[in-house]
Design a protein around this motif. Structure first.
Motif, short mmCIF file in Angstrom:
data_model
loop_
_atom_site.label_atom_id
_atom_site.label_comp_id
_atom_site.label_asym_id
_atom_site.label_seq_id
_atom_site.Cartn_x
_atom_site.Cartn_y
_atom_site.Cartn_z
N VAL A 1 0.83 -1.19 0.00
CA VAL A 1 0.00 0.00 0.00
C VAL A 1 0.87 1.24 0.00
O VAL A 1 1.79 1.37 0.81
CB VAL A 1 -0.90 0.01 1.25
CG1 VAL A 1 -1.83 1.20 1.23
CG2 VAL A 1 -1.69 -1.29 1.35
N VAL A 2 0.59 2.16 -0.90
CA VAL A 2 1.34 3.41 -0.90
C VAL A 2 0.63 4.40 0.00
O VAL A 2 -0.48 4.18 0.46
CB VAL A 2 1.46 3.99 -2.33
CG1 VAL A 2 2.24 3.03 -3.21
CG2 VAL A 2 0.09 4.26 -2.92
N ASN B 1 -1.40 -3.09 -10.13
CA ASN B 1 -2.52 -2.24 -9.76
C ASN B 1 -3.78 -2.47 -10.59
O ASN B 1 -4.79 -1.81 -10.38
CB ASN B 1 -2.12 -0.77 -9.86
CG ASN B 1 -1.08 -0.40 -8.82
OD1 ASN B 1 -0.31 -1.24 -8.39
ND2 ASN B 1 -1.07 0.85 -8.42
N HIS C 1 -0.67 -8.14 4.13
CA HIS C 1 -1.12 -7.73 2.80
C HIS C 1 -0.69 -8.79 1.79
O HIS C 1 0.46 -9.22 1.81
CB HIS C 1 -0.53 -6.37 2.44
CG HIS C 1 -1.04 -5.82 1.14
ND1 HIS C 1 -0.49 -6.15 -0.07
CD2 HIS C 1 -2.05 -4.96 0.86
CE1 HIS C 1 -1.14 -5.52 -1.04
NE2 HIS C 1 -2.09 -4.79 -0.50
N TRP D 1 -8.70 -4.32 -2.58
CA TRP D 1 -8.41 -3.49 -3.74
C TRP D 1 -8.97 -4.16 -4.98
O TRP D 1 -8.82 -5.37 -5.16
CB TRP D 1 -6.90 -3.30 -3.92
CG TRP D 1 -6.24 -2.40 -2.93
CD1 TRP D 1 -5.86 -1.11 -3.11
CD2 TRP D 1 -5.84 -2.72 -1.59
NE1 TRP D 1 -5.27 -0.60 -1.99
CE2 TRP D 1 -5.24 -1.57 -1.02
CE3 TRP D 1 -5.94 -3.87 -0.80
CZ2 TRP D 1 -4.73 -1.54 0.27
CZ3 TRP D 1 -5.44 -3.84 0.48
CH2 TRP D 1 -4.84 -2.69 1.01
N HIS E 1 -4.91 2.82 -6.89
CA HIS E 1 -3.74 3.33 -6.18
C HIS E 1 -3.88 2.99 -4.71
O HIS E 1 -4.93 2.55 -4.26
CB HIS E 1 -3.54 4.83 -6.40
CG HIS E 1 -4.72 5.67 -6.01
ND1 HIS E 1 -5.78 5.92 -6.85
CD2 HIS E 1 -5.03 6.30 -4.84
CE1 HIS E 1 -6.67 6.68 -6.24
NE2 HIS E 1 -6.25 6.92 -5.02
N GLY E 2 -2.83 3.19 -3.96
CA GLY E 2 -2.74 2.67 -2.60
C GLY E 2 -3.90 2.98 -1.69
O GLY E 2 -4.39 2.13 -0.96
N SER E 3 -4.39 4.22 -1.72
CA SER E 3 -5.46 4.60 -0.80
C SER E 3 -6.84 4.31 -1.37
O SER E 3 -7.84 4.46 -0.67
CB SER E 3 -5.35 6.09 -0.47
OG SER E 3 -5.46 6.88 -1.66
#
Length: 338
Positions: free
Chosen positions: A23-24, A116, A160, A258, A267-269
């Motif tokens: 996760v970014v 992604n 994760h 995700w 994207h990460g969030s």
């Protein structure tokens, strides 16, 4: 997590799952609002020997779970829920390890080499007493200043899974290291966090990939994603990086998913979560339940036995009285007349 901890995860799907990555950092804007479901609660019961990490979810059929709507983590609005269905979460323990199963419906999507554009999943647990669900721990320090001293008490434990190069039905350990000494992108990532910008990885475990064995399906095929996790209830960690589960007590957790909606890379969030706050999980003691049932059964058996014995004695006394009343009387003869 600590090196002594061996995490395992096995995944199988009707629609085979693809990939994911660490996760970014969150890119949050606007005010945060949260209205969690007060009825949301998970019970990890003592059910030894019924679950095997073999990719078949039918052994979870008799385990109660909870269905969570999946809403965007940064904006948990009902209108923006994940459209393909809800996330079913189940948990149990065998006195040594704790097991988790996550089930999500969805079309099969997979883009090799583009993490992604593939589904991914994560679990997060509260470790530090001050750790919040929001902001992955909630420590206010920046990436340049956060450390184990000034963020002490804000730790969260995260598992994760990145499945872009993994094989459905294969067992993966946590934090495998490749031949170059770097984090392998295959398998389960085990980390702890103080906030979205301050995350750390540790631990090691095996991984593997044989491309010819990969049973990937066709894009757009409808099905169900299954994720199974297991880890020890207690670990050897002394650095406050692992969540420690205690039988008879309640822990706090969350789960994230995700998904590349409409084929667009996430994207990460941009992940869905089961709640906008921590969800309680009760680790139930099977021993106390068994003792209660056993003592109750013993008490019931003793009561029944006493009742039967009393009934028999009563019937015998009536029978003896009846015999005495039917017996002819014998005249009394004084001894001096003999």
């Amino acid at each position: 997590m600590s090196l002594q901890l061996h995490l395992q995860l096995l995944i199988v799907c009707f629609a085979v799952i693809g990939c994911g990555q660490l996760v970014v950092s969150h890119q949050e804007s606007g005010d945060w609002h949260c209205e969690p479901d007060d009825e949301a609660r998970i019970a990890a019961e003592f059910r030894p020997g019924i679950v095997t990490l073999d990719g078949h979810a039918n052994d979870w059929a008799d385990v109660d779970g909870f269905e969570f709507p999946l809403r965007p983590a940064l904006d948990p609005d009902e209108d923006n829920e994940y459209k393909a269905g809800k996330l079913t979460f189940k948990a149990l323990h065998d006195g040594t390890d704790v097991y988790f199963m996550l089930q999500v419906d969805g079309d099969y999507v997979y883009s090799k080499g583009d993490d992604n554009k593939c589904p991914s999943v994560a679990l997060m647990f509260q470790v530090g007493e001050s750790a919040t669900y929001h902001d992955m721990g909630g420590c206010k320090e920046s990436p340049d200043t956060c450390n184990s001293k000034n963020c002490r008490g804000y730790e969260v434990d995260i598992m994760h899974f990145s499945v872009g190069n993994s094989i459905p039905g294969r067992l993966y350990g946590g934090n495998s290291i490749n031949g170059e000494g770097k984090q392998d992108r295959i398998g389960l990532v085990d980390m702890y966090s103080w906030n979205p910008h301050c995350r750390n990885i540790d631990g090691s475990g095996p991984s593997g990939f044989i491309e010819d064995d990969s049973p990937y399906g066709s894009s757009g095929q409808k099905g169900t994603y299954y994720f199974e996790f297991s880890r020890p209830l207690r670990t050897m960690d002394r650095l406050q990086q692992d969540a420690q589960f205690t039988i008879g007590q309640t822990s706090k957790f969350s789960a994230a998913f995700w998904y590349p909606v409409d084929g667009n890379p996430w994207h990460g969030s941009a992940h869905y979560t089961v709640s906008c706050d921590w969800v309680p999980m009760d680790v139930i003691s099977g021993f106390s339940t068994q003792v209660k049932l056993a003592s109750q059964s013993s008490g019931d058996a003793a009561g029944v036995f006493a009742f039967v014995l009393s009934l028999v004695a009563f019937c015998v006394s009536i029978f003896v009285g009846y015999l005495v009343s039917k017996t002819k009387s014998v005249p009394f003869t004084p001894i001096d007349r003999l």
